[in-house]
Design an enzyme around this catalytic site. Sequence first.
Site, PDB file in Angstrom:
ATOM      1  N   ASP A   1       0.660  -1.072   0.048  1.00 38.85           N
ATOM      2  CA  ASP A   1       0.376   0.132   0.122  1.00 38.85           C
ATOM      3  C   ASP A   1       1.025   1.318   0.079  1.00 38.85           C
ATOM      4  OD1 ASP A   1       1.094  -0.597   2.804  1.00 38.85           O
ATOM      5  OD2 ASP A   1      -0.429   0.269   3.414  1.00 38.85           O
TER       6      ASP A   1
ATOM      7  N   GLU B   1       0.195  -1.622   6.316  1.00 40.42           N
ATOM      8  CA  GLU B   1       0.829  -0.879   6.937  1.00 40.42           C
ATOM      9  C   GLU B   1       1.427   0.394   7.153  1.00 40.42           C
ATOM     10  OE1 GLU B   1       5.121   0.397   7.926  1.00 40.42           O
ATOM     11  OE2 GLU B   1       3.643   1.020   6.079  1.00 40.42           O
TER      12      GLU B   1
END
Length: 367
Positions: A77, A138
């Site tokens: 991400d 994350e």
Amino acid sequence: MIKEARLIENFLDMVKISSPSKNERAMGDYLLKVLKELGLEVSEDNAGEINGGNCGNIIGVLRAPGKKKLLFSAHMDTVVPCEKIVPVIENGVIKSDGTSVLGGDDKGGIAAIIEMLRVIKENNLDHPEIVVVFSMGEEIGLLGSKAFAIESYGIDYGFILDSSGKPGKIITKAPSAARGKITIIGKPAHAGISPESGINALTVAAHAITKIKLGRVDVETTSNIGIVNGGQATNIVMPSVELDYEARSLSNEKLDNLLAETFKIFEDVCKEFGAKLENTVQVEYPGFALNDDEKIVEIVKNACERAEIKSETASSGGGSDTNIYNSKGVPSVNLAVGMTKVHTLEEHIEIKDLVNLSKILVEIIKG
Ligand SMILES: [Zn+2]
């Protein structure tokens, strides 16, 4: 061994795939395909379902029975804006067109891992067992690594590629962090007619704030109130105030002590004024600290030496998947990727750094 053109093409392909947190599906599908083509056993766990995202952690295993097991990991991400990233190359530096982040955080790490796997395959290199994890979520609380069942893989050492700075920098220490809201509930009253029947929540907060430790508490520890919200009108005694608080420390014990002390002060002051306290502050992730003479640090240092890249150990001020894997018992370090000015529209990365990072990884494998 590293093929620069291939590495860069792969990196550019990936930054063009939009993958905000919890929306990593397209990126995950791309990586599943790449890992499968490289002959890894691929799977996807349920981290997406657990966290309300559309993609789990993508896992690939390159078997080597009886050998050491090494984890290589980077997150899929990226922070926003990342809807339409248009990478631009100028004088050996890759950046965005200025309207988005680049997403080198952390696709630079992913690109280096894929290049390492390609080099292994192409050159038929002897290798340890390699577990690759591309994590989801994350950036919004280490969601993927928290959900990943690392214990079922029997991993000896973890190499997470998710630090800014030049390749060769090895993050061996990172803080634990706590975050949440401290809410003081006073009592509303008309500020002009009967102020004495109210309890001003801000006054209570102010008394507590002058007593708690804020800012740099010591060389390893920080504490901050970042947002304050409260009040309804000037003619109402402020009924409640909400303080958004965070604290970090390289020492888990120091953080625990600081939090206990802070909460005690808020409790005591609230009691003194007859106010109520609500507190949602909790430890988000634990810190880690590895000594320079530990085996995993030695492995990276030796790899850098063979790759003729200067290495140094350092501590980080932030958390990463590395914190979680260390807390789950797998000695792990966070390696610098070369990403610069991350989380801004000026984010960029030098091609040379992507190449150097890939070289280090290949040397880790050979070592
Ligand atoms: Zn990152």
